[in-house]
Structure formats: structure tokens, C-alpha cells
Motif scaffolding. Structure first.
Motif, PDB file in Angstrom:
ATOM      1  N   PHE A  69       0.822  -1.221   0.000  1.00 34.78           N
ATOM      2  CA  PHE A  69       0.000   0.000   0.000  1.00 34.78           C
ATOM      3  C   PHE A  69       0.851   1.264   0.000  1.00 34.78           C
ATOM      4  CE2 PHE A  69       0.673  -1.620   4.257  1.00 34.78           C
ATOM      5  CZ  PHE A  69       1.332  -0.551   4.849  1.00 34.78           C
ATOM      6  N   THR A 220      -8.136  -1.861   2.375  1.00 36.04           N
ATOM      7  CA  THR A 220      -7.388  -2.667   1.387  1.00 36.04           C
ATOM      8  C   THR A 220      -8.142  -3.987   1.200  1.00 36.04           C
ATOM      9  OG1 THR A 220      -5.836  -3.614   3.019  1.00 36.04           O
ATOM     10  CG2 THR A 220      -5.192  -1.560   1.955  1.00 36.04           C
ATOM     11  N   PHE A 252      -7.242   3.913   3.261  1.00 36.13           N
ATOM     12  CA  PHE A 252      -6.291   3.565   2.204  1.00 36.13           C
ATOM     13  C   PHE A 252      -6.405   4.532   1.013  1.00 36.13           C
ATOM     14  CE2 PHE A 252      -5.783   0.997  -1.783  1.00 36.13           C
ATOM     15  CZ  PHE A 252      -4.405   1.055  -1.785  1.00 36.13           C
ATOM     16  N   HIS A 253      -5.229   4.989   0.561  1.00 38.91           N
ATOM     17  CA  HIS A 253      -5.157   5.818  -0.656  1.00 38.91           C
ATOM     18  C   HIS A 253      -4.471   5.016  -1.754  1.00 38.91           C
ATOM     19  CE1 HIS A 253      -6.371  10.041   0.150  1.00 38.91           C
ATOM     20  NE2 HIS A 253      -6.378   9.560   1.363  1.00 38.91           N
ATOM     21  N   PRO A 254      -5.126   4.813  -2.885  1.00 37.96           N
ATOM     22  CA  PRO A 254      -4.634   3.825  -3.847  1.00 37.96           C
ATOM     23  C   PRO A 254      -3.640   4.293  -4.924  1.00 37.96           C
ATOM     24  CG  PRO A 254      -6.912   4.409  -4.351  1.00 37.96           C
ATOM     25  CD  PRO A 254      -6.484   5.279  -3.215  1.00 37.96           C
ATOM     26  N   ASP A 255      -3.246   5.558  -4.969  1.00 37.93           N
ATOM     27  CA  ASP A 255      -2.403   5.967  -6.097  1.00 37.93           C
ATOM     28  C   ASP A 255      -0.938   5.566  -5.907  1.00 37.93           C
ATOM     29  OD1 ASP A 255      -4.653   7.048  -7.077  1.00 37.93           O
ATOM     30  OD2 ASP A 255      -4.002   9.139  -7.045  1.00 37.93           O
ATOM     31  N   LEU A 259      -1.305  -1.656  -4.838  1.00 35.29           N
ATOM     32  CA  LEU A 259      -2.737  -1.979  -4.665  1.00 35.29           C
ATOM     33  C   LEU A 259      -3.610  -0.979  -5.409  1.00 35.29           C
ATOM     34  CD1 LEU A 259      -2.796  -2.872  -0.836  1.00 35.29           C
ATOM     35  CD2 LEU A 259      -2.756  -4.453  -2.776  1.00 35.29           C
ATOM     36  N   MET A 260      -3.027  -0.350  -6.432  1.00 32.33           N
ATOM     37  CA  MET A 260      -3.745   0.765  -7.066  1.00 32.33           C
ATOM     38  C   MET A 260      -5.024   0.339  -7.784  1.00 32.33           C
ATOM     39  SD  MET A 260      -0.688   1.847  -9.522  1.00 32.33           S
ATOM     40  CE  MET A 260      -1.434   3.158 -10.445  1.00 32.33           C
ATOM     41  N   LYS A 261      -5.226  -0.967  -7.971  1.00 35.20           N
ATOM     42  CA  LYS A 261      -6.488  -1.410  -8.611  1.00 35.20           C
ATOM     43  C   LYS A 261      -7.663  -1.320  -7.631  1.00 35.20           C
ATOM     44  CE  LYS A 261      -4.963  -4.367 -12.341  1.00 35.20           C
ATOM     45  NZ  LYS A 261      -3.954  -5.413 -12.168  1.00 35.20           N
ATOM     46  N   LEU A 262      -7.362  -1.261  -6.320  1.00 41.37           N
ATOM     47  CA  LEU A 262      -8.447  -1.219  -5.335  1.00 41.37           C
ATOM     48  C   LEU A 262      -9.044   0.188  -5.273  1.00 41.37           C
ATOM     49  CD1 LEU A 262      -6.842  -3.156  -2.331  1.00 41.37           C
ATOM     50  CD2 LEU A 262      -8.512  -4.000  -3.984  1.00 41.37           C
ATOM     51  N   ALA A 264     -10.604   3.465  -3.372  1.00 46.75           N
ATOM     52  CA  ALA A 264     -10.453   4.065  -2.030  1.00 46.75           C
ATOM     53  C   ALA A 264     -11.775   3.884  -1.279  1.00 46.75           C
ATOM     54  CB  ALA A 264     -10.130   5.543  -2.177  1.00 46.75           C
TER      55      ALA A 264
END
Ligand code: V47
Length: 381
Positions: A69, A220, A252-255, A259-262, A264
Motif C-alpha cells: 500500500f 485494502t 487507504f489511498h490507492p495511487d 494496490l492501485m487497482k483497489l 479508495a
């Protein structure tokens, strides 16, 4: 489902169970859960809403761990974007504020797990900051960092804390807890200390008389049950030591991370998590809506869902902004006072240990501080 049995327990001051926590998460009516959390918040703190004047130093982002993450860390020196500050660079951040008359009371220091620095790097860093401003509160090093220093430098956790404290450490921030469930840790932060090790560092710190905070990273791959389990493990340690001051749920911040496919977490998920935390963690006095991560508007709303603290002025945050947070880098104390007042709450400036620094008229007449133009950060090593 009716909330009546849970409401009765909350009113009687009885601790809620695991099943109660899951039921609160699943209850369809968010506003009902929020109202119950707000009762607890008002019983503990009335309308009072705390903030402080602080700033962050992330002295290095070089980190041997590869948490999925994390958008902040770089594996080794020389990797694109990797940096390690010299002491002079870190100290200059405080000196600039002192020179500009900023009445800052706290520095929040969190770093990567760097395998190439001597332990003196950290003690000298703290000692130099205290030389510049002896009354500054140094809230520094997550339990994950402390545990890494214990392994890396071959000293007990207690000895690491003793040496850091002698150099100027005042308390520990709450980061690195993530989610305690081994299933989640194995997938998202396998090379970080275990839940028991994280808790044990805080247990040791509390026994030595140091206060600390605690966190939970949500949004996440964890289940609602794993969030409730996480909070109950924090509550159990608090029962034993009473050393935690504040719980901070971290969305969680996804950028820019693995885990950027998840997606926020949504605003509703944020508010529900705050409300459930206020209800389950009856023995942790404060609940912080960290505006940097929640966004100013949701943080303001969270003040009616259990939260009674907004953290601080912050000024230059890296961990969330590298993960895509679109909040400002800083709020002035005037802006924070306005955010709290417009939410219908009473602002109180605190220090890290929740002693009152200013309230009422003193707060309104405090000189606003605008940060000076910053010198560019030279990246070393
Ligand atoms: O440990 C890292 C989390 C924490 C991401 O103690 C992320 O007063 C979401 O602990 N999305 C650091 N979360 C921040 C922290 C903190 C913040 C404010 C106040 C206090 C306090 C502590 O941030 C890390 C990790 O759990 N984190 N990356 C991310 N992409």
C-alpha cells in the motif's frame, strides 16, 4: 436489526463485544450508529475539538520493506525518488519555523527502514532538534521502526527506546499497525513486524512512561471482522497499560502503489469506521480525524461521528500525498479553527499530550501564522 441492546450497553458504560462491533458495521442506518458514537464523544469531550501546531519530518524514504500500500518508500539509495536528509537539512526545517515565529509545538517524525544508517543518525537527529527548540515535543518513530532498530542494531527494544529518549524522544506515533490479522499482513506487508511485535513495542514504551498513539489502515483487503479484531486487540493492550492517547483510522489511498487497482474507501465507509471505533474503543480517550487523509470535509463531518481531534497544521506531508491525497499540504491554525467552528464544535489548541495551549478568546486572538517560502530540499546520498 435494532441497536437497542448495543445502545443499552453503551449507556451503561459496558464494553462492546466482537459481535457488537460487526453488527455496528453491518447496521443499515449509518446515522443511527453515528448518533450513538456522538453520544459517547459528547460524554467524554462535550463539543471540545482538539488540534495542534505541528509539522512532519520524513528523514529518509529508503526502506527495506515492500508494503503493497506504500507509495512513499524506495528500496535503496540511488533508486528514482530515493532520499535521505542530512541532519542539517532536517534541522533547517525547524530552524526556519523558529526564525519565522511559528509557535509550533510538535514534530512528527516517521521514516523508512534504512539498512545503511548508523543508530547515531537518529539520536543525533533528535538531539539537534532539541538544541534548536528545547520545548518542542518529538513524536517520533513508529513501532515498526523501533522493532527494526532492535533487530538491525542488536539492542533490546527497551534499550533502543532508552537511547532515543535520552536524545529527545517524547512519544511514539501510531503508524505501522496496518491490520493485525496475519492473513492480511502476509499479503500486504509481509516483511514488517508482526502484530504481537508491534503491540509489544507499545507495551514496552508505555511501561517506560512514554505515551503513544495507535492506528488502523482500512480499505485494502481486510474484512469487517478483521477491523473489529484489530480494534479489540488495541483495546486489550490499553486495558493493560492505559498508554494510548489517540486512535487514528487511516483510509487507504490507492495511487502509485501495488494496490492501485483497489478503490479508495467511500465517505460512508470512513464515517462508519469512525463511529464504530468510538463505540468499541471506550478506553482510548481520543479519536483523531486526520484531515490530510480523510479530506477536510469528511474530517469535519467525522466530528459528529465520534471524532474529537483533527491532528494539526501538518505542513508538508509526504506519505499520503505520494499516494494521491488531494488535500492541501497545510492548514493554518485559523483555517482549522474555522473548520471546527463551522462544524458547530469548540476548537481547542492542545499540545501532544492534550494539555490545553489556547482556547476561547486566546485562540481567536492568536496571531495567524503563514509559513515562509521554503528552500528547496536537496536530496543527499
Ligand atoms: O504506517 C501508508 C499508512 C501510516 C498509505 O500518531 C497509508 O498522531 C493509506 O501513522 N494509504 C503513517 N495509508 C501515518 C501515521 C499517522 C498519521 C497521522 C498522525 C499519526 C499520529 C500517525 O500511514 C503508515 C501506514 O499505515 N499509510 N501508505 C496509503 N497509501
Amino acid at each position: 436489526m435494532t441497536l437497542s441492546p448495543i445502545r443499552d450497553k453503551v449507556r451503561a458504560g459496558e464494553p462492546l463485544t466482537f459481535e457488537d462491533g460487526v453488527a455496528l458495521y453491518r447496521h443499515a442506518n449509518l446515522l443511527e450508529v453515528g448518533a450513538l458514537a456522538n453520544d459517547v464523544r459528547e460524554r467524554l469531550h462535550g463539543d471540545r475539538t482538539y488540534f495542534n501546531r505541528n509539522f512532519h519530518i520524513n528523514a529518509t524514504n529508503v526502506c527495506v520493506a515492500s508494503c503493497m500500500f506504500c507509495s512513499f518508500a524506495r528500496l535503496k539509495e540511488g533508486d528514482a525518488g530515493a532520499y535521505t536528509m542530512t541532519h542539517d537539512q532536517a534541522w533547517a526545517k525547524l530552524q526556519e519555523r523558529v526564525d519565522a515565529g511559528d509557535p509550533v509545538t510538535e514534530i512528527h517524525i516517521v521514516n523508512g527502514l534504512h539498512d545503511g544508517l548508523p543508530f547515531d543518525y537518529y539520536t543525533d537527529l533528535l538531539a539537534g532538534l532539541k538544541r534548536i527548540k528545547p520545548d518542542i515535543h518529538l513524536k517520533a518513530f513508529t513501532a515498526v521502526e523501533i522493532f527494526y532498530y532492535h533487530q538491525h542494531y542488536g539492542l533490546s527494544v527497551e534499550e533502543i527506546l532508552r537511547r532515543l529518549r535520552a536524545a529527545g524522544l517524547d512519544s511514539l506515533p501510531g503508524g505501522g499497525a496496518e491490520i493485525f490479522a496475519p492473513r492480511v499482513r502476509k499479503k500486504i506487508c509481509d516483511d514488517k513486524c508482526t502484530a504481537d511485535q508491534w503491540l509489544d513495542v507499545h507495551r514496552t514504551a508505555h511501561r517506560m512512561g512514554l505515551r503513544s498513539n495507535c492506528t488502523m489502515l482500512y480499505g485494502t483487503i481486510e474484512t469487517v471482522e478483521e477491523r473489529v479484531d484489530h480494534m479489540l486487540r488495541l483495546r486489550a493492550l490499553q486495558e493493560e497499560t492505559a498508554g494510548f492517547q489517540t486512535f487514528i483510522p487511516l483510509a487507504f489511498h490507492p495511487d502509485n502503489n501495488a494496490l492501485m487497482k483497489l478503490p479508495a474507501p467511500t465517505g460512508v465507509e470512513d464515517l462508519r469506521t469512525y463511529a464504530v471505533a468510538r463505540l468499541l474503543l471506550h478506553n482510548i480517550p481520543h479519536l483523531k480525524a486526520y484531515w490530510i487523509m480523510l479530506g477536510v470535509k469528511t474530517a469535519q463531518t467525522a466530528l459528529w461521528f465520534g471524532a474529537n481531534d483533527l491532528d494539526g497544521t501538518v505542513q508538508e506531508e509526504k506519505i499520503y500525498h505520494m499516494a494521491g491525497a488531494d488535500t492541501p499540504q497545510t492548514l493554518t491554525s485559523d483555517e482549522i479553527v474555522r473548520v471546527i467552528t463551522e462544524a458547530g464544535r469548540t476548537p481547542v489548541e492542545r499540545d501532544t499530550l492534550y494539555n490545553v495551549v489556547a482556547e476561547g478568546e486566546a485562540l481567536r486572538s492568536a496571531k495567524p501564522f503563514r509559513r515562509p517560502v521554503r528552500r528547496s530540499l536537496e536530496i543527499v546520498s
